[in-house]
Write an enzyme that holds these catalytic residues in place. Structure first.
Site, PDB file in Angstrom:
ATOM      1  N   GLU A  59       2.541 -15.501 156.882  1.00  0.00           N
ATOM      2  CA  GLU A  59       1.907 -14.354 156.249  1.00  0.00           C
ATOM      3  C   GLU A  59       0.410 -14.493 156.458  1.00  0.00           C
ATOM      4  O   GLU A  59      -0.084 -15.598 156.685  1.00  0.00           O
ATOM      5  CB  GLU A  59       2.219 -14.350 154.753  1.00  0.00           C
ATOM      6  CG  GLU A  59       1.319 -15.262 153.885  1.00  0.00           C
ATOM      7  CD  GLU A  59       1.469 -16.750 154.169  1.00  0.00           C
ATOM      8  OE1 GLU A  59       2.500 -17.139 154.770  1.00  0.00           O
ATOM      9  OE2 GLU A  59       0.563 -17.519 153.817  1.00  0.00           O
ATOM     10  N   LYS A  86      -8.208 -23.032 158.128  1.00  0.00           N
ATOM     11  CA  LYS A  86      -6.766 -22.789 158.249  1.00  0.00           C
ATOM     12  C   LYS A  86      -6.113 -23.626 159.347  1.00  0.00           C
ATOM     13  O   LYS A  86      -4.944 -23.992 159.244  1.00  0.00           O
ATOM     14  CB  LYS A  86      -6.503 -21.305 158.507  1.00  0.00           C
ATOM     15  CG  LYS A  86      -6.879 -20.401 157.342  1.00  0.00           C
ATOM     16  CD  LYS A  86      -5.981 -20.625 156.138  1.00  0.00           C
ATOM     17  CE  LYS A  86      -6.250 -19.639 155.012  1.00  0.00           C
ATOM     18  NZ  LYS A  86      -5.505 -19.969 153.787  1.00  0.00           N
ATOM     19  N   SER A 121     -15.653 -22.209 154.052  1.00  0.00           N
ATOM     20  CA  SER A 121     -14.284 -22.309 154.571  1.00  0.00           C
ATOM     21  C   SER A 121     -14.042 -21.509 155.841  1.00  0.00           C
ATOM     22  O   SER A 121     -13.123 -21.799 156.588  1.00  0.00           O
ATOM     23  CB  SER A 121     -13.294 -21.886 153.486  1.00  0.00           C
ATOM     24  OG  SER A 121     -13.620 -20.595 153.023  1.00  0.00           O
TER      25      SER A 121
END
Lengths: 392, 265
Positions: free
Chosen positions: A107, A85, A374
């Protein structure tokens, strides 16, 4: 808008009129800065020195022995914040800074994007608000605490099922009222144009690095690239590096939840139908009339009834294959990687690993799979403990 | 079937502004909702703006969200919405605009949706999450079904875009008075008078104002600014929410409030 933001017929910008000017402003700024020399230099330095890029490609030997073919992990879990991210929040955060915005909203589902945004808010000294479903706040409390430590305000969203979809609804509503000074740092390669394009751009580093690393470390391209798909940002990031290599299979793994037949899942591409939600025409989990379904997954980051538009196109063209892994399969894969390699994968990424486990005996020993790991699983330890108690 | 054009021209002759209440169809249940709408008609509504409940209403604040949930819990669906509209039209031939989200239209089939709802008595369909940029997806089918078009203009819409929006609008321009979602507000946005004036310079299409209008004084200000209609939603939907235990009181409160607004415009 200058561009339509379409991937085939998918995507677009289906938003209330009030959001059009701010999306136009964002589109204009993105295309102005993303190749700007100073911007690129600053982002590249931050990616290296703040986030920790490039991330390694690691041969998981003991895990490979278990599944019977070669598994390489793209270690996005080692980045600052513990997930891919940060690639996107650094890129968009820097864009916000170049645009002169002083406030960030975002969000979050699993809290990884929320945390990565809170980090960037701290880094650039921007006031940050994170919208998060109340159910997700409960199941990802470690990340909530970290966000607050970074100085972000975490706003609990009660609507709907208290998960990612509802957090996006409220973030969009808040943005509608604060378009003039607030930058909405969207977390996945979905939502209205230009977000799918912007988020993909900042995540393509995963695929570029992975392809280069394959050539250097293995001397060839892998047979398949596997990634989990919620909104689809880590998957589109790694797929993008191999999309022109037609012999490399691209496999996206969605959340099968309890099971597909129970209807309690979040496997949008596998089981959904095309419709419009959160600004884009994409596959959706919905009822006959178009009311959006409640979803369910052990992984908060995949618990979402829509998906990015480019994945919809890749599904239709057949360039990528999409499958689902159930909660229990993901939990098994979490256990297997942890025991065999000493690496705790995020429950999201565990879905991608679960697909590999399901291929045991179906691939020969020389075949190579690259998995996008990830995120790391520290945030999920209490969920795993609840579902799979260790005992005394 | 009465048209927007007829209503606006009649009102213009009387130097009045249209009173346009908004309700969610089926809130809190089908039968009460029919009674509420009839009450609003009796209290002087000139046009009705009706919402079809959606699971994810991103343009709506908490009051309308809760109304959507109440309506859906009581079993509202598109078939019942058609029945509802026919019932209202049987009571009085009053123009009806729908306000809804695109996915419901899309899943029903765009052409079929417009045909069926026009036949039931609907004059226009405002799709909250479909901007003028993609409006071609609905403008053609809406026109062939015989519907008028209604689009939104907001305080951040640029003048050249206002002109484009006006050029695609045959019903009225739904002018959003403030930056934000639906919901009642203590004070009226300071930008609204300028916005109405600007639109009036740019177009002859009727201009109605909504979002945040919660008091007869707000409505009066909007009317004096030159608006052709005043849309009131969250304030009266809030009266439903506040009086769920006493249907008669609920109807009385709505009637009184709309009566006060009516005399203010």
């Amino acid at each position: 808008m200058k561009y339509k933001g379409r991937f085939g017929d998918y995507g677009g910008f289906y938003v209330p009129e009030v959001l059009i000017p701010v999306l136009e402003e964002l589109e204009e700024a993105f295309y102005r800065f993303y190749k700007d020399q100073q911007y690129v230099a600053e982002l590249s330095q931050l990616s290296r020195e703040y986030a920790g890029r490039p991330s390694p490609l690691y041969y998981a030997k003991r895990f490979s022995e278990h599944v019977g073919f070669k598994v390489y992990l793209k270690r996005e879990d080692l980045l600052h914040g513990g997930a891919h991210k940060v690639n996107n929040t650094l890129g968009q955060g820097l864009l916000a800074k170049y645009m002169g915005k002083t406030k960030l909203i975002a969000e979050t589902g699993a809290g990884q994007h929320g945390l990565a945004t809170a980090m960037i808010g701290a880094l650039f000294g921007m006031e940050t608000k994170i919208f998060m479903g109340v159910i997700d706040i409960e199941r990802q409390s470690v990340n909530v605490h970290k966000m607050k430590l970074c100085g972000a305000e975490v706003i609990g969203v009660e609507g709907g099922t208290g998960t990612l979809k509802d957090a996006i609804n409220d973030a969009l509503r808040y943005w509608t009222a604060h378009v003039t000074d607030t930058f909405y740092l969207f977390g996945s390669a979905c939502g209205p144009h230009p977000y799918p394009t912007i988020v993909k751009h900042f995540q393509t580093c995963i695929g570029k690095e992975a392809r280069q690393q394959c050539l250097e470390q293995l001397g060839r391209l892998p047979d398949m690239v596997v990634a989990c798909v919620g909104g689809g940002s880590n998957a589109i990031g790694i797929f993008s590096g191999f999309i022109d290599d037609k012999d490399v299979r691209l496999i996206g793994v969605e959340a099968g939840g309890r099971s597909l037949s129970s209807g309690r899942h979040a496997a949008t591409l596998v089981a959904g139908r095309v419709g419009i939600l959160h600004g884009a025409k994409v596959y959706l989990l919905q009822d006959e009339e178009g009311q959006i379904h409640d979803t369910e997954s052990v992984s908060a980051g995949l618990d979402y009834p829509a998906v990015g538009p480019e994945h919809c196109l890749l599904k239709d063209t057949g360039r990528a294959e999409y499958v689902a892994a159930e909660d229990d399969e993901a939990l098994d894969a979490f256990g297997l990687l942890t025991k065999s390699e000493g690496i705790l994968p995020a429950l999201e990424s565990s879905h991608a690993l679960a697909y590999l486990v399901s291929q045991k005996g179906k691939l020969d020993s020389e075949q190579i799979a690259v998995v996008n790991l990830s995120g790391r699983g520290d945030k999920d330890v209490s969920i795993v403990e609840k579902r799979r108690p260790l005992g005394n | 079937m009465k048209t927007y054009k007829q209503v606006f021209s009649e009102l213009k002759g009387q130097n009045r502004t249209a009173l346009i209440p908004f309700f969610v169809i089926g809130d809190p249940d089908f039968d009460t909702s029919v009674r509420i709408v009839k009450t609003a008609i009796d209290a002087g509504a000139d046009i009705l703006e009706l919402g079809i409940p959606f699971s994810d209403p991103i343009a709506d604040g908490p009051t309308i969200q809760k109304a959507d949930i109440r309506a859906m819990k009581s079993g509202m669906n598109l078939g019942k919405a058609l029945e509802f509209i026919r019932k209202v039209k049987d009571y009085k031939d009053i123009p009806i605009g729908l306000l809804m989200y695109y996915n419901l239209v899309y899943q029903y089939g765009i052409e079929k949706f417009f045909n069926d709802f026009h036949k039931a008595g609907v004059n226009s369909v405002l799709v909250a999450d479909l901007s003028i940029d993609d409006a071609d997806e609905i403008v053609g089918p809406a026109a062939s079904a015989g519907l008028d078009t209604v689009f939104m203009v907001t305080p951040v819409t640029k003048p050249e875009r206002m002109k484009l929006i006006a050029s695609k609008t045959t019903g009225f321009i739904y002018t959003v008075s403030l930056l934000g979602v639906t919901g009642s507000r203590e004070n009226l946005s300071g930008t609204i008078e300028g916005l109405v004036g600007k639109l009036k310079e740019l177009t002859n299409v009727p201009v109605c104002v909504g979002f945040g209008i919660s008091k007869p004084e707000h409505a009066a200000t909007v009317a004096q600014a030159g608006a052709d209609g005043v849309i009131i939603g969250s304030k009266i939907v809030g009266l439903i929410e506040d009086n769920l235990n006493d249907r008669e009181k609920m109807l009385a409160k709505i009637s009184t409030f709309l009566g006060e607004v009516k005399s203010a415009i």
